[in-house]
Enzyme design. Structure first.
Site, PDB file in Angstrom:
ATOM      1  N   GLN A  11       0.824  -1.228   0.000  1.00 36.30           N
ATOM      2  CA  GLN A  11       0.000   0.000   0.000  1.00 36.30           C
ATOM      3  C   GLN A  11       0.849   1.266   0.000  1.00 36.30           C
ATOM      4  O   GLN A  11       0.652   2.175  -0.800  1.00 36.30           O
ATOM      5  CB  GLN A  11      -0.834   0.080   1.282  1.00 36.30           C
ATOM      6  CG  GLN A  11      -1.913  -0.885   1.469  1.00 36.30           C
ATOM      7  CD  GLN A  11      -2.822  -0.438   2.599  1.00 36.30           C
ATOM      8  OE1 GLN A  11      -3.813   0.243   2.340  1.00 36.30           O
ATOM      9  NE2 GLN A  11      -2.533  -0.800   3.821  1.00 36.30           N
ATOM     10  N   ASP A  37      14.840  -8.799  -1.578  1.00 41.80           N
ATOM     11  CA  ASP A  37      14.249  -9.397  -0.376  1.00 41.80           C
ATOM     12  C   ASP A  37      15.088  -8.927   0.819  1.00 41.80           C
ATOM     13  O   ASP A  37      16.282  -9.232   0.897  1.00 41.80           O
ATOM     14  CB  ASP A  37      14.289 -10.925  -0.533  1.00 41.80           C
ATOM     15  CG  ASP A  37      13.629 -11.646   0.631  1.00 41.80           C
ATOM     16  OD1 ASP A  37      13.622 -11.101   1.752  1.00 41.80           O
ATOM     17  OD2 ASP A  37      13.126 -12.747   0.414  1.00 41.80           O
ATOM     18  N   ALA A  63       7.269  -5.449   4.914  1.00 41.05           N
ATOM     19  CA  ALA A  63       6.838  -5.960   6.218  1.00 41.05           C
ATOM     20  C   ALA A  63       5.954  -7.179   6.041  1.00 41.05           C
ATOM     21  O   ALA A  63       5.358  -7.387   4.981  1.00 41.05           O
ATOM     22  CB  ALA A  63       6.054  -4.881   6.973  1.00 41.05           C
ATOM     23  N   THR A  65       2.568  -8.220   7.256  1.00 39.89           N
ATOM     24  CA  THR A  65       1.499  -7.392   7.827  1.00 39.89           C
ATOM     25  C   THR A  65       0.205  -8.156   8.137  1.00 39.89           C
ATOM     26  O   THR A  65      -0.788  -7.532   8.535  1.00 39.89           O
ATOM     27  CB  THR A  65       1.157  -6.211   6.890  1.00 39.89           C
ATOM     28  OG1 THR A  65       0.845  -6.733   5.597  1.00 39.89           O
ATOM     29  CG2 THR A  65       2.296  -5.228   6.788  1.00 39.89           C
ATOM     30  N   TYR A 128       2.339 -10.345  15.520  1.00 36.67           N
ATOM     31  CA  TYR A 128       2.654  -9.240  14.600  1.00 36.67           C
ATOM     32  C   TYR A 128       3.232  -8.048  15.374  1.00 36.67           C
ATOM     33  O   TYR A 128       4.292  -7.523  15.037  1.00 36.67           O
ATOM     34  CB  TYR A 128       1.390  -8.826  13.831  1.00 36.67           C
ATOM     35  CG  TYR A 128       1.528  -7.511  13.079  1.00 36.67           C
ATOM     36  CD1 TYR A 128       2.341  -7.406  11.955  1.00 36.67           C
ATOM     37  CD2 TYR A 128       0.840  -6.356  13.502  1.00 36.67           C
ATOM     38  CE1 TYR A 128       2.469  -6.199  11.272  1.00 36.67           C
ATOM     39  CE2 TYR A 128       0.960  -5.156  12.826  1.00 36.67           C
ATOM     40  CZ  TYR A 128       1.781  -5.082  11.715  1.00 36.67           C
ATOM     41  OH  TYR A 128       1.913  -3.879  11.051  1.00 36.67           O
TER      42      TYR A 128
HETATM   43  N1  LIG Z   1      -1.591  -1.926   7.003  1.00 33.57           N
HETATM   44  C1  LIG Z   1      -1.788  -1.341   8.192  1.00 33.57           C
HETATM   45  O1  LIG Z   1      -2.914  -1.212   8.673  1.00 33.57           O
HETATM   46  C2  LIG Z   1      -0.619  -0.786   8.946  1.00 33.57           C
HETATM   47  C3  LIG Z   1      -0.864  -0.115  10.142  1.00 33.57           C
HETATM   48  C4  LIG Z   1       0.208   0.400  10.849  1.00 33.57           C
HETATM   49  C5  LIG Z   1       1.507   0.252  10.359  1.00 33.57           C
HETATM   50  N2  LIG Z   1       1.717  -0.434   9.207  1.00 33.57           N
HETATM   51  C6  LIG Z   1       3.095  -0.589   8.758  1.00 33.57           C
HETATM   52  O2  LIG Z   1       3.276   0.233   7.617  1.00 33.57           O
HETATM   53  C7  LIG Z   1       4.211  -0.372   6.732  1.00 33.57           C
HETATM   54  C8  LIG Z   1       3.617  -0.472   5.342  1.00 33.57           C
HETATM   55  O3  LIG Z   1       2.420  -1.240   5.421  1.00 33.57           O
HETATM   56  P1  LIG Z   1       1.558  -1.596   4.134  1.00 33.57           P
HETATM   57  O4  LIG Z   1       0.133  -1.586   4.557  1.00 33.57           O
HETATM   58  O5  LIG Z   1       1.987  -0.797   2.956  1.00 33.57           O
HETATM   59  O6  LIG Z   1       1.978  -3.140   3.955  1.00 33.57           O
HETATM   60  P2  LIG Z   1       1.650  -4.108   2.753  1.00 33.57           P
HETATM   61  O7  LIG Z   1       0.658  -3.513   1.828  1.00 33.57           O
HETATM   62  O8  LIG Z   1       1.376  -5.446   3.357  1.00 33.57           O
HETATM   63  O9  LIG Z   1       3.045  -4.162   1.996  1.00 33.57           O
HETATM   64  C9  LIG Z   1       4.152  -4.791   2.525  1.00 33.57           C
HETATM   65  C10 LIG Z   1       5.054  -5.123   1.363  1.00 33.57           C
HETATM   66  O10 LIG Z   1       6.238  -5.740   1.880  1.00 33.57           O
HETATM   67  C11 LIG Z   1       6.609  -6.743   0.970  1.00 33.57           C
HETATM   68  N3  LIG Z   1       7.491  -7.708   1.613  1.00 33.57           N
HETATM   69  C12 LIG Z   1       7.160  -8.707   2.462  1.00 33.57           C
HETATM   70  N4  LIG Z   1       8.262  -9.393   2.807  1.00 33.57           N
HETATM   71  C13 LIG Z   1       9.309  -8.807   2.172  1.00 33.57           C
HETATM   72  C14 LIG Z   1      10.702  -9.058   2.131  1.00 33.57           C
HETATM   73  N5  LIG Z   1      11.238 -10.080   2.824  1.00 33.57           N
HETATM   74  N6  LIG Z   1      11.488  -8.257   1.369  1.00 33.57           N
HETATM   75  C15 LIG Z   1      10.948  -7.248   0.668  1.00 33.57           C
HETATM   76  N7  LIG Z   1       9.632  -6.978   0.647  1.00 33.57           N
HETATM   77  C16 LIG Z   1       8.825  -7.733   1.402  1.00 33.57           C
HETATM   78  C17 LIG Z   1       5.296  -7.364   0.540  1.00 33.57           C
HETATM   79  O11 LIG Z   1       5.507  -8.071  -0.646  1.00 33.57           O
HETATM   80  P3  LIG Z   1       4.513  -9.260  -1.063  1.00 33.57           P
HETATM   81  O12 LIG Z   1       3.248  -8.563  -1.436  1.00 33.57           O
HETATM   82  O13 LIG Z   1       5.221  -9.908  -2.185  1.00 33.57           O
HETATM   83  O14 LIG Z   1       4.366 -10.102   0.155  1.00 33.57           O
HETATM   84  C18 LIG Z   1       4.432  -6.117   0.368  1.00 33.57           C
HETATM   85  O15 LIG Z   1       4.527  -5.610  -0.937  1.00 33.57           O
HETATM   86  C19 LIG Z   1       4.582  -1.721   7.364  1.00 33.57           C
HETATM   87  O16 LIG Z   1       5.758  -1.562   8.109  1.00 33.57           O
HETATM   88  C20 LIG Z   1       3.439  -1.994   8.324  1.00 33.57           C
HETATM   89  O17 LIG Z   1       3.845  -2.810   9.400  1.00 33.57           O
HETATM   90  C21 LIG Z   1       0.685  -0.938   8.481  1.00 33.57           C
END
Ligand SMILES: NC(=O)c1ccc[n+]([C@@H]2O[C@H](COP(=O)([O-])OP(=O)(O)OC[C@H]3O[C@@H](n4cnc5c(N)ncnc54)[C@H](OP(=O)(O)O)[C@@H]3O)[C@@H](O)[C@H]2O)c1
Length: 290
Positions: A11, A37, A63, A65, A128
């Site tokens: 996202q 990775d 991450a 997630t 998590y």
């Molecule tokens: N979503 C929420 O509600 C939320 C709330 C608070 C904080 N956050 C934090 O905000 C940040 C961004 O969240 P987001 O919602 O954008 O997460 P997201 O949509 O789940 O995106 C995470 C990305 O990380 C990639 N990934 C996973 N393992 C990896 C690895 N080993 N090496 C490289 N890339 C990898 C995933 O790839 P794949 O798609 O191929 O798995 C995905 O594209 C994260 O740190 C999350 O913890 C999120």
């Protein structure tokens, strides 16, 4: 100056990709999991040996997630959220780049009774949350040039997260239930992406700054149930939504009951603009509505 985005298919990565067109003065590099990775030390070393890294900022959006699945995939969650963070942190020290690492309101227990400030002590209640807290601690071992940016309840119009999921259920027209006893600060990913650019503009010319924790989310707080009701209002949907208590759902992962973040310190320090959660939500629902 280079801005390198890891985990760029998610996202936040996608929102930053959109913004990169507006901030074209930077040399942007977007790396999906397939490109780099963050758990693969060998690949990281090759990447950093081939890329001039001084005068660069990495935004680590990579991450694990999936809060619910993490309860069964503890090792994988820690591998990405803790070890991946460490891999970048130690290389920041060695290669001289600045690191912005994203973290979450789920590092908190949710028992405080008022919004969490940056200095509150985390006490995560899920795998998590614990794995993300472990990642924060890895970043904080590096004394300079790293920022942990905690955000909360992130949603976008591009990915199937809370707002899109509720929207789809509203359109399906069948009554459904949403949790009443979880409160937080929903954050439009476009607002977070803009805030990160503002933060980079402030730190880019600072040779050395102390590693720190920042909070950024849209302002105000709401329960998941009232958030869903607001989505229905903005979507013009009459589908019935019922409140339900989290205990009734038998979820594997425990979630904090009130994990709203207090962003005042960060907002003042970096001069950030903050929209209220409902204003930011309306824009997203209008976009989904077409
Ligand atoms: N979503 C929420 O509600 C939320 C709330 C608070 C904080 N956050 C934090 O905000 C940040 C961004 O969240 P987001 O919602 O954008 O997460 P997201 O949509 O789940 O995106 C995470 C990305 O990380 C990639 N990934 C996973 N393992 C990896 C690895 N080993 N090496 C490289 N890339 C990898 C995933 O790839 P794949 O798609 O191929 O798995 C995905 O594209 C994260 O740190 C999350 O913890 C999120």
């Amino acid at each position: 100056m280079k801005i390198i985005v890891t985990g760029s298919s998610g996202q936040l990565g996608t929102a930053l990709k959109f913004l990169s067109g507006i901030y074209a003065e930077y040399d942007w590099i977007f790396l999906s999991r397939n490109d780099l990775d963050i758990t693969d030390s060998g690949k990281l070393d090759i990447f950093f040996s081939k890329t001039e890294m001084s005068d660069s900022v990495i935004i680590n959006c990579a991450a694990y997630t999936d809060v619910e699945k993490a309860e069964d995939e503890k090792e994988k969650a820690y591998l990405i959220n803790r070890d991946g963070a460490r891999n970048l942190a130690v290389r920041s020290l060695a290669s001289g780049f600045k690191l912005i690492h994203l973290s979450t309101d789920f590092v908190f227990s949710g028992m405080k009774g008022s919004p969490y400030i940056e200095d509150d002590i985390p006490e995560p209640v899920s795998v998590y949350g614990k794995s993300k807290y472990a990642g924060e601690q890895e970043i904080l071992t590096i004394p300079d040039n790293c920022l942990v940016v905690r955000t909360s309840w992130l949603y976008s119009t591009t990915h199937n997260t809370f707002v899109r999921k509720i929207y789809s259920r509203l359109k399906a027209g069948k009554p459904f239930s949403v949790v009443l006893d979880e409160t937080g600060s929903p954050t439009n990913v476009d607002d977070l992406a803009s805030a990160l650019i503002k933060i980079i503009e402030k730190i880019k010319s600072v040779k050395n700054f102390r590693t720190d924790i920042l909070h950024f989310c849209n302002s105000g707080e709401v329960s998941r149930y009232y958030l869903a009701k607001k989505i229905a209002e903005y979507a013009g949907s009459g589908t019935s939504i019922q409140p339900i208590l989290s205990d009734e759902l038998n979820m594997k992962a425990e979630r904090p009951h009130n994990s709203a973040l207090d962003c005042e310190r960060t907002v003042k320090e970096f001069g950030l603009g903050v929209r209220s959660w409902d204003k930011a939500l309306k824009e997203a629902v209008d976009k989904i509505n077409g």
